[in-house]
Each structure stands twice: as C-alpha cells, then as structure tokens.
Design a protein around this motif. Structure first.
Motif, PDB file in Angstrom:
ATOM      1  N   THR A   1       0.672  -1.473   0.298  1.00  0.00           N
ATOM      2  CA  THR A   1       0.023   0.220  -0.067  1.00  0.00           C
ATOM      3  C   THR A   1       0.678   0.936  -0.047  1.00  0.00           C
ATOM      4  O   THR A   1       1.384   1.467   0.493  1.00  0.00           O
ATOM      5  CB  THR A   1      -1.036   0.276   1.207  1.00  0.00           C
ATOM      6  OG1 THR A   1      -1.921  -1.187   1.089  1.00  0.00           O
ATOM      7  CG2 THR A   1      -1.540   1.134   1.275  1.00  0.00           C
ATOM      8  N   LYS A   2       0.549   2.063  -0.668  1.00  0.00           N
ATOM      9  CA  LYS A   2       1.064   3.554  -0.637  1.00  0.00           C
ATOM     10  C   LYS A   2       0.150   4.648  -0.978  1.00  0.00           C
ATOM     11  O   LYS A   2      -0.352   4.130  -2.154  1.00  0.00           O
ATOM     12  CB  LYS A   2       2.310   3.355  -1.945  1.00  0.00           C
ATOM     13  CG  LYS A   2       2.903   4.562  -1.872  1.00  0.00           C
ATOM     14  CD  LYS A   2       4.034   5.146  -0.598  1.00  0.00           C
ATOM     15  CE  LYS A   2       3.920   6.586  -1.085  1.00  0.00           C
ATOM     16  NZ  LYS A   2       4.915   6.821   0.544  1.00  0.00           N
ATOM     17  N   SER A   3       0.084   5.686  -0.195  1.00  0.00           N
ATOM     18  CA  SER A   3      -1.149   6.828  -0.399  1.00  0.00           C
ATOM     19  C   SER A   3       0.552   7.803  -1.002  1.00  0.00           C
ATOM     20  O   SER A   3       0.902   8.175  -0.328  1.00  0.00           O
ATOM     21  CB  SER A   3      -1.954   6.770   0.446  1.00  0.00           C
ATOM     22  OG  SER A   3      -2.451   5.725   0.604  1.00  0.00           O
TER      23      SER A   3
ATOM     24  N   ARG B   1      -4.975   6.694  -2.750  1.00  0.00           N
ATOM     25  CA  ARG B   1      -4.210   5.613  -2.525  1.00  0.00           C
ATOM     26  C   ARG B   1      -3.961   4.557  -3.389  1.00  0.00           C
ATOM     27  O   ARG B   1      -4.907   3.785  -4.719  1.00  0.00           O
ATOM     28  CB  ARG B   1      -5.330   4.342  -1.936  1.00  0.00           C
ATOM     29  CG  ARG B   1      -5.053   4.777  -0.076  1.00  0.00           C
ATOM     30  CD  ARG B   1      -5.974   3.136  -0.016  1.00  0.00           C
ATOM     31  NE  ARG B   1      -5.833   3.512   1.903  1.00  0.00           N
ATOM     32  CZ  ARG B   1      -5.493   2.529   2.944  1.00  0.00           C
ATOM     33  NH1 ARG B   1      -5.977   1.255   2.361  1.00  0.00           N
ATOM     34  NH2 ARG B   1      -5.474   2.877   3.962  1.00  0.00           N
TER      35      ARG B   1
ATOM     36  N   ASP C   1      -2.966  -0.425  -3.635  1.00  0.00           N
ATOM     37  CA  ASP C   1      -4.162  -0.312  -2.165  1.00  0.00           C
ATOM     38  C   ASP C   1      -4.004  -1.952  -2.414  1.00  0.00           C
ATOM     39  O   ASP C   1      -4.777  -2.606  -2.184  1.00  0.00           O
ATOM     40  CB  ASP C   1      -5.176   0.405  -2.340  1.00  0.00           C
ATOM     41  CG  ASP C   1      -6.405   0.253  -1.668  1.00  0.00           C
ATOM     42  OD1 ASP C   1      -5.907  -0.380  -0.670  1.00  0.00           O
ATOM     43  OD2 ASP C   1      -7.422   0.619  -2.145  1.00  0.00           O
TER      44      ASP C   1
ATOM     45  N   ASP D   1       3.497   2.270   2.653  1.00  0.00           N
ATOM     46  CA  ASP D   1       3.501   3.243   3.892  1.00  0.00           C
ATOM     47  C   ASP D   1       2.983   1.658   4.168  1.00  0.00           C
ATOM     48  O   ASP D   1       3.821   1.633   5.753  1.00  0.00           O
ATOM     49  CB  ASP D   1       1.807   3.253   3.972  1.00  0.00           C
ATOM     50  CG  ASP D   1       1.436   4.800   3.160  1.00  0.00           C
ATOM     51  OD1 ASP D   1       3.117   5.362   2.818  1.00  0.00           O
ATOM     52  OD2 ASP D   1       0.377   4.801   2.389  1.00  0.00           O
TER      53      ASP D   1
ATOM     54  N   GLY E   1      -5.518   0.504  -7.693  1.00  0.00           N
ATOM     55  CA  GLY E   1      -4.207   0.112  -7.060  1.00  0.00           C
ATOM     56  C   GLY E   1      -3.582  -1.189  -6.647  1.00  0.00           C
ATOM     57  O   GLY E   1      -3.082  -1.336  -5.291  1.00  0.00           O
TER      58      GLY E   1
END
Ligand code: ADP
Length: 244
Positions: free
Chosen positions: A11-13, A18, A21, A57, A220
């Motif tokens: 996950t990376k926002s 996002r 996701d 994240d 995502g």
C-alpha cells in the motif's frame, strides 16, 4: 511454479490518494510477466515500491522469499532485480559506450576497481551494445540517438549488472515499430536464456504476444491475472478498461 518477486498487501498513498491499495501479487519466476491497467491504476507506483524508489506505507515485497520491503534501490539491484524507467535515464552528453560504464566509474571512486575488471566491463559494454543492435553508435553522444535507440541503450545499461529479473517501464512507449520488434525479439531471447521479465506496457499487441502471465491493475490492486487469453476475456478487465 517457482516464485521470485511477490508482494503482500502493498500500500502507498499520496495525500488522500491510495495509489497502491493492498496489492498482493506473485509474479512467475523465469517467465515474461506483464503489469497492465488503465492510466492512474498504480502500476508505476507499484514498480517504484518494489524497486526501492519509494517506500510503501504498509505491506511487504519479497524476492525468493527474502524480504526486500523498503530496501534502498542499490540493495534491491544487488538482490538481482534491474529496472528501466518510463522516460529513459541516460546521460545525454556521454557516448552510448560511456553511458554503460557510468556505474563502473562510481565503483572506481570506491577504489574497488582493478584494471582487469575495467577491461571486462568494457568488453561487456561492447557486447551488450552489439546485443541490442546499436554497436555502430558506441561513440555517438546519447542525445543524438533516436528515442528508440535510447531505450535500447537503457536496456543495455540495465543488463550491465546482469540482473536475474528485469523490470521494464513502458519499453515500447514512443518507439517506432521496427525497434518495438527488436525489443520483442530481445526480451524473448533474454527470457529463453533464463531471465525473468516484468513489463509495464500500454502496447497491448506487445503485451499479449510476449507475456506468459498478465496481471491487471485497477485502482491500486490486481483485479485479474492469468495468461493473455484468460485476461483478454475477463469481464472485470473489460470493465476496468472500457467502464462497461
Ligand atoms: P499508472 O502508472 O498506472 O498510470 P501511477 O502509479 O502513476 O499509475 O498513479 C496512481 C495514482 O497515484 C494516480 O492517481 C496518480 O495521480 C497518483 N500519484 C502517483 N504518483 C504520485 C505522486 N508522486 N504524488 C501524488 N500523487 C501521485
């Protein structure tokens, strides 16, 4: 089935977006894998997370079962994963040959390079220029190469480190049909020699003709995975692409 590169819940926002996701993906080691999906579906961010360009994240990335999550790019490269960039990363005022020797130079600075090694690197650079078909341009400044030739130079640069797995970000983007054909043949030949590929690409003809395994991203995360025929006929894929 042998697994090389895998992610779990990656996950990376960015702010409220996002970009990736919770992506859980297993690529097929020894095969040509493609990562496709509509614009903005998170492919580049996913690529950047697994190659250490940005830190996810949460979630994990592993290679042959070893955790590589959040490792810096040079460590991931040392683990055997090489990558190209959507917009070529080359030094425009250096010749094609010099471009291939740049990482070698930085090794010189560390004092680890001996002349035998230097010669071996020079031989390898020339061999790779021949392999990608631009040996006649060895002494031409990179900025004077066509965009497709620059892409081939970048691929040679990735191969200098002899990576076991090669990640290519849009290898055919902006490249003329003759050079796309050369890229297709090169990937096939390099794969036949045992190299694994993971390719992000919009050219569906190239993806479908080259890939053993296609992963489709939407918003995502993967929404489908399988052979080209399987994903081509998957209603979720048609919906993601066409909004039907
Ligand atoms: P793709 O490669 O599939 O086109 P990206 O990974 O580039 O998708 O983008 C996924 C989403 O994340 C998009 O909504 C994009 O606008 C956003 N995004 C990507 N990188 C950044 C960034 N550095 N800052 C803010 N938003 C970003």
């Amino acid at each position: 089935m042998s697994t090389g590169l895998e992610t779990t819940g990656l996950t990376k926002s960015f702010g409220g977006v996002r970009a990736v996701d919770g992506a859980t993906v297993a690529f097929r080691h020894g095969k040509v894998n493609a990562l496709i999906g509509p614009n903005g579906s998170g492919k580049t961010t996913f690529f950047n997370c697994v190659t250490g360009m940005i830190k996810p994240d949460s979630g994990t990335a592993s290679y042959h079962g070893r955790d590589i999550t959040g490792r810096p790019p040079h460590r991931i490269a040392r683990a055997g994963i090489g990558r190209s960039f959507q917009l070529c990363r080359i030094f425009p005022r250096m010749t094609a040959l010099e471009n291939l020797l740049v990482p070698v130079r930085s090794r010189t600075l560390l004092g680890r390079l001996v002349s035998a090694r230097q010669r071996a690197d020079l031989d390898r650079a020339r061999e790779l220029l021949t392999r990608v078909g631009i040996e006649h341009l060895a002494d031409v400044q990179a900025r004077d190469l066509s965009y497709g030739q620059q892409k081939l130079l970048e691929l040679a640069g990735v191969l200098m480190a002899d990576p076991e797995t090669v990640l290519l970000d849009e290898p055919a983007g902006g490249v003329n049909p003759a050079l796309i054909e050369r890229i297709r043949e090169l990937v096939r030949a390099l794969n036949a020699e045992g190299r694994t590929f993971l390719i992000v690409e919009h050219n569906m003809d190239l993806v479908m003709s080259l890939s053993d395994h296609v992963v489709v991203f939407d918003r995502g995360r993967p929404i489908a995975a399988g052979t080209p025929d399987e994903v081509r006929n998957d209603p979720r894929v048609l919906e993601a692409y066409l909004g039907i």
